[in-house]
Every structure is written in structure tokens, then in C-alpha cells.
Design a protein around this motif. Structure first.
Motif, PDB file in Angstrom:
ATOM      1  N   ALA A  98       0.840  -1.198   0.000  1.00 51.37           N
ATOM      2  CA  ALA A  98       0.000   0.000   0.000  1.00 51.37           C
ATOM      3  C   ALA A  98       0.874   1.247   0.000  1.00 51.37           C
ATOM      4  O   ALA A  98       1.905   1.303   0.680  1.00 51.37           O
ATOM      5  CB  ALA A  98      -0.912   0.008   1.222  1.00 51.37           C
ATOM      6  N   GLY A  99       0.471   2.255  -0.776  1.00 51.75           N
ATOM      7  CA  GLY A  99       1.233   3.493  -0.854  1.00 51.75           C
ATOM      8  C   GLY A  99       1.942   3.642  -2.181  1.00 51.75           C
ATOM      9  O   GLY A  99       1.814   2.789  -3.073  1.00 51.75           O
ATOM     10  N   PRO A 100       2.725   4.695  -2.343  1.00 50.86           N
ATOM     11  CA  PRO A 100       3.366   4.982  -3.636  1.00 50.86           C
ATOM     12  C   PRO A 100       4.562   4.101  -3.970  1.00 50.86           C
ATOM     13  O   PRO A 100       5.104   4.173  -5.065  1.00 50.86           O
ATOM     14  CB  PRO A 100       3.804   6.448  -3.483  1.00 50.86           C
ATOM     15  N   GLU A 101       5.012   3.258  -3.054  1.00 51.34           N
ATOM     16  CA  GLU A 101       6.104   2.308  -3.251  1.00 51.34           C
ATOM     17  C   GLU A 101       7.457   3.006  -3.349  1.00 51.34           C
ATOM     18  O   GLU A 101       7.545   4.226  -3.495  1.00 51.34           O
ATOM     19  CB  GLU A 101       5.847   1.411  -4.470  1.00 51.34           C
ATOM     20  N   SER A 102       8.522   2.230  -3.277  1.00 51.27           N
ATOM     21  CA  SER A 102       9.882   2.770  -3.274  1.00 51.27           C
ATOM     22  C   SER A 102      10.341   3.104  -4.683  1.00 51.27           C
ATOM     23  O   SER A 102       9.768   2.647  -5.682  1.00 51.27           O
ATOM     24  CB  SER A 102      10.838   1.759  -2.649  1.00 51.27           C
ATOM     25  N   GLY A 109      14.640   7.321 -11.034  1.00 51.88           N
ATOM     26  CA  GLY A 109      15.926   7.834 -10.571  1.00 51.88           C
ATOM     27  C   GLY A 109      17.054   6.888 -10.915  1.00 51.88           C
ATOM     28  O   GLY A 109      17.163   6.404 -12.043  1.00 51.88           O
ATOM     29  N   ARG A 110      17.902   6.586  -9.949  1.00 46.51           N
ATOM     30  CA  ARG A 110      19.057   5.715 -10.208  1.00 46.51           C
ATOM     31  C   ARG A 110      18.652   4.253 -10.416  1.00 46.51           C
ATOM     32  O   ARG A 110      19.479   3.424 -10.814  1.00 46.51           O
ATOM     33  CB  ARG A 110      20.051   5.819  -9.053  1.00 46.51           C
ATOM     34  N   HIS A 111      17.384   3.945 -10.159  1.00 43.64           N
ATOM     35  CA  HIS A 111      16.896   2.576 -10.378  1.00 43.64           C
ATOM     36  C   HIS A 111      16.248   2.405 -11.759  1.00 43.64           C
ATOM     37  O   HIS A 111      15.785   1.316 -12.098  1.00 43.64           O
ATOM     38  CB  HIS A 111      15.878   2.207  -9.305  1.00 43.64           C
ATOM     39  N   ALA A 112      16.215   3.484 -12.554  1.00 40.47           N
ATOM     40  CA  ALA A 112      15.620   3.407 -13.891  1.00 40.47           C
ATOM     41  C   ALA A 112      16.470   2.517 -14.793  1.00 40.47           C
ATOM     42  O   ALA A 112      17.692   2.399 -14.617  1.00 40.47           O
ATOM     43  CB  ALA A 112      15.496   4.804 -14.480  1.00 40.47           C
ATOM     44  N   THR A 113      15.827   1.896 -15.755  1.00 42.27           N
ATOM     45  CA  THR A 113      16.523   1.032 -16.711  1.00 42.27           C
ATOM     46  C   THR A 113      16.784   1.801 -18.006  1.00 42.27           C
ATOM     47  O   THR A 113      16.323   2.932 -18.178  1.00 42.27           O
ATOM     48  CB  THR A 113      15.683  -0.218 -17.008  1.00 42.27           C
ATOM     49  N   ALA A 114      17.497   1.170 -18.907  1.00 39.12           N
ATOM     50  CA  ALA A 114      17.865   1.836 -20.159  1.00 39.12           C
ATOM     51  C   ALA A 114      16.648   2.225 -20.988  1.00 39.12           C
ATOM     52  O   ALA A 114      16.672   3.228 -21.712  1.00 39.12           O
ATOM     53  CB  ALA A 114      18.776   0.923 -20.973  1.00 39.12           C
ATOM     54  N   ASP A 115      15.568   1.446 -20.899  1.00 36.86           N
ATOM     55  CA  ASP A 115      14.377   1.754 -21.697  1.00 36.86           C
ATOM     56  C   ASP A 115      13.293   2.463 -20.884  1.00 36.86           C
ATOM     57  O   ASP A 115      12.162   2.584 -21.340  1.00 36.86           O
ATOM     58  CB  ASP A 115      13.812   0.484 -22.335  1.00 36.86           C
ATOM     59  N   SER A 116      13.618   2.940 -19.692  1.00 39.04           N
ATOM     60  CA  SER A 116      12.651   3.705 -18.901  1.00 39.04           C
ATOM     61  C   SER A 116      12.379   5.056 -19.577  1.00 39.04           C
ATOM     62  O   SER A 116      13.268   5.612 -20.234  1.00 39.04           O
ATOM     63  CB  SER A 116      13.183   3.957 -17.487  1.00 39.04           C
TER      64      SER A 116
END
Length: 227
Positions: A98-102, A109-116
Motif C-alpha cells: 500500500a502506498g506509492p512504493e519505493s 531515478g538511479r533505479h531506472a533502466t535503459a528503456d525507462s
């Protein structure tokens, strides 16, 4: 597979439902015109043409009152399912999410992937806006179509009153009138019932191959699992 075939295959959901929407809109226009003209003839008044009906308030208010209730459904469901849960439903997130998640879960941000998407990789206002863009656009569509319903509704309502030699309403009077809220709440209650029914029935019932259903063999208590 040719480029055209690939395009049809990859976009079949939007194309089929978009085409069905246009066909039903044409059908609504035809049946609505016939109904209005039957009423006018019964009152010894001149029937209206197709062009006059399509650009008039009678057709517009019927269309916009349906649209605003649909966009209300999506707006509430998109925002509501951020925090609200239903144990066992594929329409719900897992009970511990529940909630907006991490940022890691949302791949920003730094967790984005190349195709984000580009705005998922940046921070600040752009990411904040993009992170809520779907619900925000649905909210704008809802508010816009609801306002359009009120404008076209008062026009159609006053046309009927004038035919009966009654005093027309102002826009503000109409927005607080029984006619406006009767039209509005009829649509809202049906949409909210549909959402509630889907959330609870998908706990116990299955549709093989549909992403709106859990896999056929999943336990009733499995939550946030799609087929």
C-alpha cells in the motif's frame, strides 16, 4: 509478418475498442435523433436535421454525461488503488505494498533502466508530474466532461422548458437542480458498482488468459497476481 499486420497485432486492443466506440457513437446519434424527432412531431413541432441534432445540446449532454462518469471511475480507481487493498483480487496490489512504493519498485531515478521513460530517470518536478500523470489526465478529462455536461445540460433543459412556456434556468441554478444531479448520480452509482463488483468477483472467479483475472489455479487469497 508485414508492418501493417504487426501494427494491427500490437495495437488490437485500442483499435477494436476505439472502432466499437465510434460505431456505438454513430448508433447513439441515429437513435437519439429518431427519439427527439418523435417527441417533436408528437408536440406538432418541426423535426430537426442530422446536422442540427449532432451540433445541438440534446446529443452533447447525453454523450458528456456518459464520458464524465467513465472518467470518474478510472480517476478514482487509479488513485484509490494506490492505498486501498482487496485481499485475493488481481485488481489490488499485494497487501504489503500500500502506498506509492519505493523508487526501486517504481524503477525511477538511479533505479531506472535503459528503456525507462526519460522523465522517470530525472528528479524534481518532472518526475513528480510524470509519476502522477495518468491519474491527473483522467481527473482533467472527468472535470472537463462534467463541466461540458453542465453547459450542454442547461441548454437542453431550457429548450424543454421554453417549449412548455416556462422560465429558463441559469447555469448556476441548473448545477444545483434535481435534473442535473439525477443525471449525474445515475451514472456515478453504476460505475462505482461496476468497480466494486470487479474487485470482489475477481477474488473467486476466473477468466483464463485475461490480465484482469488471476491464473485459473491461483488460490482465492492470492492478491495482486494477474494471469
Amino acid at each position: 509478418m508485414s508492418r501493417a499486420s504487426r501494427f494491427l497485432h500490437d495495437n488490437s486492443l485500442t483499435l477494436v475498442f476505439g472502432t466499437a466506440f465510434l460505431l456505438t457513437l454513430v448508433g447513439q446519434a441515429a437513435s437519439g435523433l429518431a427519439e427527439v424527432n418523435n417527441q417533436l412531431v408528437a408536440a406538432d413541432l418541426q423535426p430537426v436535421s442530422v446536422a442540427d441534432y449532432l451540433t445541438g445540446s440534446d446529443f452533447a449532454v447525453d454523450v458528456t454525461e456518459n464520458w464524465q462518469s467513465e472518467y470518474l471511475q478510472f480517476f478514482l480507481y487509479i488513485f484509490g488503488t494506490v492505498w486501498l487493498l482487496q485481499r485475493g483480487s488481481p485488481e489490488s496490489k499485494s497487501l504489503d505494498q500500500a502506498g506509492p512504493e519505493s523508487d526501486r519498485d517504481q524503477k525511477v531515478g538511479r533505479h531506472a533502466t535503459a528503456d525507462s521513460p526519460g522523465w522517470a530517470r530525472v528528479g524534481g518536478l518532472r518526475r513528480a508530474l510524470y509519476s502522477r500523470s495518468l491519474g491527473a489526465v483522467m481527473a482533467l478529462f472527468f472535470v472537463g466532461s462534467w463541466f461540458s455536461q453542465s453547459v450542454t445540460g442547461v441548454s437542453a433543459f431550457n429548450a424543454e422548458r421554453l417549449r412548455g412556456l416556462q422560465t429558463p434556468f441559469s447555469w448556476s441554478d441548473y448545477v444545483f437542480s434535481v435534473d442535473f444531479w439525477n443525471r449525474t448520480l445515475q451514472n456515478w452509482q453504476s460505475e462505482l458498482l461496476a468497480v466494486a463488483s470487479m474487485a470482489i468477483l475477481s477474488v473467486y472467479l476466473r477468466q483464463r488468459g485475461s490480465p484482469e483475472s488471476k491464473p485459473v489455479g491461483s488460490a482465492h487469497t492470492s492478491t495482486g497476481v494477474e494471469g
